[in-house]
Each structure stands twice: as C-alpha cells, then as structure tokens.
Design a protein around this motif. Structure first.
Motif, PDB file in Angstrom:
ATOM      1  N   HIS A   1     -16.841  17.418  20.462  1.00  0.00           N
ATOM      2  CA  HIS A   1     -16.490  18.833  20.304  1.00  0.00           C
ATOM      3  C   HIS A   1     -17.686  19.680  19.911  1.00  0.00           C
ATOM      4  CE1 HIS A   1     -16.334  16.953  16.373  1.00  0.00           C
ATOM      5  NE2 HIS A   1     -16.458  18.152  15.808  1.00  0.00           N
ATOM      6  N   LEU A   2     -18.816  19.041  19.589  1.00  0.00           N
ATOM      7  CA  LEU A   2     -20.003  19.785  19.171  1.00  0.00           C
ATOM      8  C   LEU A   2     -20.947  20.016  20.349  1.00  0.00           C
ATOM      9  CD1 LEU A   2     -20.999  18.098  15.779  1.00  0.00           C
ATOM     10  CD2 LEU A   2     -19.775  20.260  16.126  1.00  0.00           C
ATOM     11  N   PRO A   3     -21.411  21.227  20.558  1.00  0.00           N
ATOM     12  CA  PRO A   3     -22.506  21.444  21.508  1.00  0.00           C
ATOM     13  C   PRO A   3     -23.728  20.655  21.043  1.00  0.00           C
ATOM     14  CG  PRO A   3     -21.480  23.519  20.901  1.00  0.00           C
ATOM     15  CD  PRO A   3     -20.944  22.491  19.960  1.00  0.00           C
ATOM     16  N   THR A   4     -24.373  19.972  21.962  1.00  0.00           N
ATOM     17  CA  THR A   4     -25.493  19.091  21.605  1.00  0.00           C
ATOM     18  C   THR A   4     -26.572  19.176  22.670  1.00  0.00           C
ATOM     19  OG1 THR A   4     -23.988  17.567  20.479  1.00  0.00           O
ATOM     20  CG2 THR A   4     -26.157  16.719  21.059  1.00  0.00           C
ATOM     21  N   VAL A   5     -27.802  19.360  22.235  1.00  0.00           N
ATOM     22  CA  VAL A   5     -28.955  19.366  23.137  1.00  0.00           C
ATOM     23  C   VAL A   5     -29.889  18.243  22.720  1.00  0.00           C
ATOM     24  CG1 VAL A   5     -30.953  20.678  23.973  1.00  0.00           C
ATOM     25  CG2 VAL A   5     -28.771  21.850  23.543  1.00  0.00           C
ATOM     26  N   PHE A   6     -30.370  17.487  23.681  1.00  0.00           N
ATOM     27  CA  PHE A   6     -31.344  16.427  23.413  1.00  0.00           C
ATOM     28  C   PHE A   6     -32.756  17.009  23.533  1.00  0.00           C
ATOM     29  CE2 PHE A   6     -27.704  13.908  23.486  1.00  0.00           C
ATOM     30  CZ  PHE A   6     -28.012  12.621  23.056  1.00  0.00           C
TER      31      PHE A   6
END
Length: 609
Positions: free
Chosen positions: A170-175
């Motif tokens: 549910h969390l926006p995540t960027v690598f």
C-alpha cells in the motif's frame, strides 16, 4: 504484442486469480485515509518523532506532509553499497525541499558473494534474501510512513527489498540505485588469469593484482551478474527513474537522480491525487516485462528463483515453464560479460536502457499498459537523463546502437532465444544458461564424476582425474541441505578442462551465479539430493545426457537398477555449524525447492492466499 508473451501473461493471471485478489484486498485493508501515523496514539507518535527537529515534529503532527521511510543496505565492505553512506542526509534535504519529511527507517544486512565465494559464509548467502526481507519489514512496521525509498543493489539484497516492499504494497516505493564502478581490467583478461592460476601458471600475487584492477572502486561490479541484472529488472518493472540504473557513483548526474527519486516518491503518496503504491505497479504484466528484459540480455540465472519469490510476494505464481517459454520468444540482443567481452559501462555507452526499452517495445515484447513510478506506460523509459545547465532533464534516447557488437537488434540478434533453458528428465528439473555457451557445448553425453562437496573437485582436478570427457555432479548443495551456496569457484578448473579439448559439464542442485559462462551447467536441480532427489543415487561412471536443445537431463541407468540403489547420505555437519550457520537451521529447514523460489517466508501466507 508478441503472442507468446501475451499467452504467458494470461496464464500467470489465471493461475494466480485467488492469490492476487487476496493480496490486493490485503493492501487495500492496510491503506488508511491520510497518513498512517494518524492511527497512532499520542505516545506512539511521540516515540516516532522524538529525535526529529521541531519543524519536522510540527509537520508530522499536522498530518499534512508526507513522511518517507528510508531503508538502506549501506555498508563499507560492499563496493556497490558504499556510496549509500551519504544518501540519507541527501534524501532528507531533497524531500524537505518539496515540503516533506524523511526518516531513516532501518538498515538491512548485505553480504557479498564475491567475498564469501568458496568460504563458509557463502552458505548463508541465499538465505540472507529472506532475512533482508524480514529486516526491511521491521523497518517499515512502525506505521509512520506515507512512502518508502529502497537503497540496494546486489545479489540477494534487491529481491529481499522487493519482497518486503510488496508486503507493504500500500506504500508508494521507489528504488534508488548507486551505479556501477568505472571499467577496470577487461573481464576476459580477469577470467584468463583466474584460469592460469587454477593451472598453477601464475601465483597468488598476480591473481590478486588482476582481481584488484577489476574490483577497484566504489560501485557495482561491472560484469553482468546478479547485481546488474537486479538493476535492469527493477527498471524494466518501472520501479527506478528512467535511465538511472547504470550511472556511475559520485557523478553530478548520479547525485541529481537521487534527488529526483526522493522528490518523486512524495508525489505518489495518498496525501495527493496521484496515489500509486508499489502493489499497483508490480502486477503480472510488469513481472513479465522484467523477465523479458532479463532474458533479452542474458541475465542472471539466480532470478529463476528470485523472481518466483518476488512474484509470490505480490500474489502471483510463476514457474520455470514461464521463463522457458518467454526465453524461446525473446532474442538475445546484448553481449555483456560473461555473454561477451563488454561490461555494463560499455552497454550504457552503446545505447543502454533507453535503447533496450525502445527495441523491446517496438518489437511488441513488453507490455506498455503498466504503471510505473513515473506514470502510466513505458515511453518515458526510452528517454535518457541528462544534466543541462545543472538541471536534470530527460531527452530522447538513441534509436540505433552505437556498438552493434554490444547491443544488437531484435531483427538481427546475437541468438534467436533468450538463453535460459529448462531441463527435464529422470534426474529432475533444472535450468541452464546457454547465452554464453560455445556452439554445440550445450549437448553432451558423458560419464559422471560425483562429488558431495565443491571443495573435493579441486583435488581431483589437480590430480588429473578430470582430464577426460565427463559430467561433474556436485550434489547436496541445495536449499535444505546447506542453503544453496554459489559454486562459481568451479568455473576456472572446468574452463581449463574445456580449453584442453575435453567435453565437460556440471550438474548440481546448487547455484552457479549470475556470472555463469562458457561451461554448460545444469543448476538448481530439483528435487535436491538432500530432499529425495535422484541426484542422490548417481554413481561414478553413470552416463548422463544433458541436451539444452531438447531440454533433457537424463541419467542413463535403468529403472530396475535405480530401484535397487540406496540414496547416498551426506555428512553435512561441517556446513551447518560455524560462521553463524547454526543460527540458520530453522531457515534451512523451511526453505522451499528452487522452482518455488527457495523461500522460507510464505508458508503461512499460502493458507491465507
């Protein structure tokens, strides 16, 4: 769109309907209106921001500014991860510049197969992926965050971070990558000196000098192993900013890309109108896109396990047949060591990720109707990041290769297939990487020479016992046995035998690494010898047939004879104690087979999904 790619995607969706829906329901349940810290009690929240500045405390109390969790695999010992030392402060400043707050949520362990290769610590390597996933989950468990930034590059670290991120889908995540080190000694020269050392033609001082010239500075190793395969796959799945995978550390462009990634994740949170959690980015189409990119570039065989575990974390079930069918439809269009002499920097110079995206999109080999951290579709990934007067811009990428010896075209590829073949037979199922094999090397029928431990092979090699056509069997290397260590140290002696004119191959229930090269290796054989696999019944002199063209892995011993044989029992105690290995007994015992991802994390989840 390529019909086989569509077919594989549809069958993944169909077989995963129930588990994917359960996953989507889970992450929707985890979503709350506004910041998650809004559900925390005053005491909880006070603990969560006690060390923050007064300004940040006010921002987090008012619930109007995004709080981004930073999870990092930084350590000084890994060259690829050393640049992350300065990233948290930089990220905090970048997030603050757009009105948000960033907190360092936690660190994850990061070990290097290159350091542990051939040593006891290697037995922990594959299992560390699940520990990394659990560690990252602990870091995110405080319910303080609106989004996350994942800092990791190498072998097990990125798959582990992906699995944890998808658990918090549910969390926006960027690598956030850190990039490869500049090119050093050519990889072919490094391999030559390794083989010369194996033959006793050069000493340890010359070997160390060559290795030090190859691995010489901060950044990822430049060959195309698992670390760089990780970066390519993550970008193909839309979790990196376009063109950010292979920009060298310490450069102005690398610095600005990190700032841009930090700012971008704040735009994707549930506080705004463009909410895009990682669980809505990683779907069947993005997973298939990752596999297409992996196979089109001859990437690491480790992902025949990692991607299965990653997909499972998102509610999908994929298997080796999916890899094999995609491989048959995707041509090999790059030559990066060990598939060629170029390194990852040469790949970037030849056109890099922007050209790869364009070629695969134009050929209908990638799904374009996917979500990414930059919006819908993959067109932006055909662009390249540039600094113009100190400002970061994305400009149109190349449409043709600058070096056809490194990046070819889909119409005129280096090979018509992607170079990963699934093998089946009475020995079990395994995979073989064929993209770096010489013509004809993937077909061999020869007597078996059996070892219970990779270290036994050295003595046999030095004694000349392997100077013949043979198939070397190294068994009891699987997940449940000893944690499935990488056996890449076997490559130099087997390569020497090949160069002497002998037909040789390897069959093992262990791993052979992302750097698998010219020696045909049937790896990840399942069921493993320790867990009832037929490998435990193979004897010296038994004839084995390995055929990468027909996909066969056959032990030419009659069923009647095999029924009479008792499976070999190996003494594995020396692999299970020392160097911390005794602490992992529970993990080893719960690992699934290689085709199920060699994973210890989803037993309870399977009952839910």
């Amino acid at each position: 769109m390529n019909s086989t790619i569509l077919e594989v995607t549809e069958r993944i969706i169909e077989r995963s309907k129930r588990s994917r829906q359960a996953y989507l329901d889970k992450i929707e349940h985890a979503r709350r209106k506004g910041p998650h810290r809004g559900v925390l009690s005053c005491g909880n929240l006070a603990h969560g921001f006690a060390a923050c500045s007064k300004e940040d405390k006010t921002s987090l109390t008012n619930m109007v500014k995004a709080n981004i969790g930073i999870v990092s695999s930084y350590n000084d010992m890994l060259s690829a991860h050393q640049p992350y030392e300065t990233y948290p402060q930089q990220i905090k400043e970048a997030v603050a510049s757009v009105g948000g707050v960033a907190q360092f949520a936690g660190a994850v362990p990061a070990m290097c197969d290159g350091v542990t290769q051939g040593n006891p610590g290697m037995d922990l390597s594959l299992m560390s992926r699940d520990i990394i996933a659990q560690s990252a989950a602990v870091a995110l468990s405080h319910n303080m965050f609106d989004g996350a930034l994942m800092l990791g590059i190498c072998d097990k670290i990125v798959p582990g971070l992906l699995m944890a991120s998808l658990s918090f889908g549910h969390l926006p995540t960027v690598f956030v990558p850190a990039g490869p080190m500049p090119s050093g000694i050519p990889n072919k020269e490094k391999a030559r000196i390794r083989q010369a050392f194996a033959e006793g033609k050069v000493g340890r001082d010359q070997l160390l000098e060559a290795e030090s010239k190859s691995y010489h500075s901060a950044g990822t190793c430049t060959f195309y192993g698992t670390a760089n395969s990780n970066q390519l796959i993550v970008e193909l799945m839309g979790l990196h900013l376009p063109g950010s995978s292979f920009v060298n550390p310490g450069t102005p462009l690398r610095y600005e890309l990190t700032n841009a990634a930090a700012r971008q994740v704040t735009r994707l949170t549930d506080l705004g109108a463009d909410y895009m959690p990682i669980g809505h980015i990683v779907d069947a189409k993005s997973i298939v896109n990752g596999l297409v990119g992996l196979l089109a570039t001859g990437g690491s065989t480790n992902h025949t396990m990692h991607m299965i575990a990653v997909a499972r974390a998102a509610g999908y079930h994929i298997n080796w047949d999916d890899f094999s069918d995609i491989s048959k439809s995707v041509p090999l269009i790059t030559r990066i060591y060990p598939n060629g002499s170029a390194d990852i920097n040469h790949f970037t110079a030849a056109g890099g990720m922007a050209l790869l995206f364009k070629q695969l999109l134009d050929a209908g080999l990638l799904h374009n109707d996917v979500n990414t951290v930059c919006g819908r579709g993959l067109e932006k990934y055909t662009q390249e990041p540039k600094l113009v007067d100190g400002q970061l811009e994305w400009q149109a990428g190349p449409t043709e290769s600058f070096d056809p010896e490194v990046v070819a075209t889909v119409d005129k590829p280096f090979k018509p297939d992607g170079g990963v073949c699934v093998l089946n037979g009475n020995l079990g199922r395994g995979v073989i990487k064929t993209s770096a094999l010489r013509d004809g090397a993937g077909i061999i029928t020869a007597p078996a020479v059996v070892f219970e431990d990779q270290f036994e092979l050295d003595a046999a090699f030095k004694a000349g016992d392997l100077d013949k056509d043979c198939i070397v069997v190294v068994r009891f290397q699987g997940p449940k046995a000893i944690g499935m260590p990488e056996l890449h140290r076997l490559t130099p002696p087997l390569g020497v035998l090949q160069d002497r004119g002998f037909k040789v191959a390897l069959v093992t229930d262990g791993r052979m690494s992302g750097a698998s090269g010219k020696v045909p290796a049937a790896i990840h054989v399942t069921p493993e010898a320790y867990d009832g696999g037929m490998l435990a019944k193979v004897q010296n002199g038994d004839v084995i047939e390995l055929n990468s063209q027909t996909g066969e892995l056959i032990l030419h011993v009659s069923d009647e004879e095999l029924a009479k044989r008792d499976p070999k029992q190996a003494d594995l105690a020396h692999h299970q104690v020392g160097m911390g290995r005794e602490l992992f007994a529970g993990v080893r015992a719960s690992l699934t087979g290689a085709e199920e991802g060699a994973c210890s994390l989803f037993g309870a989840q399977e009952q839910v999904l």
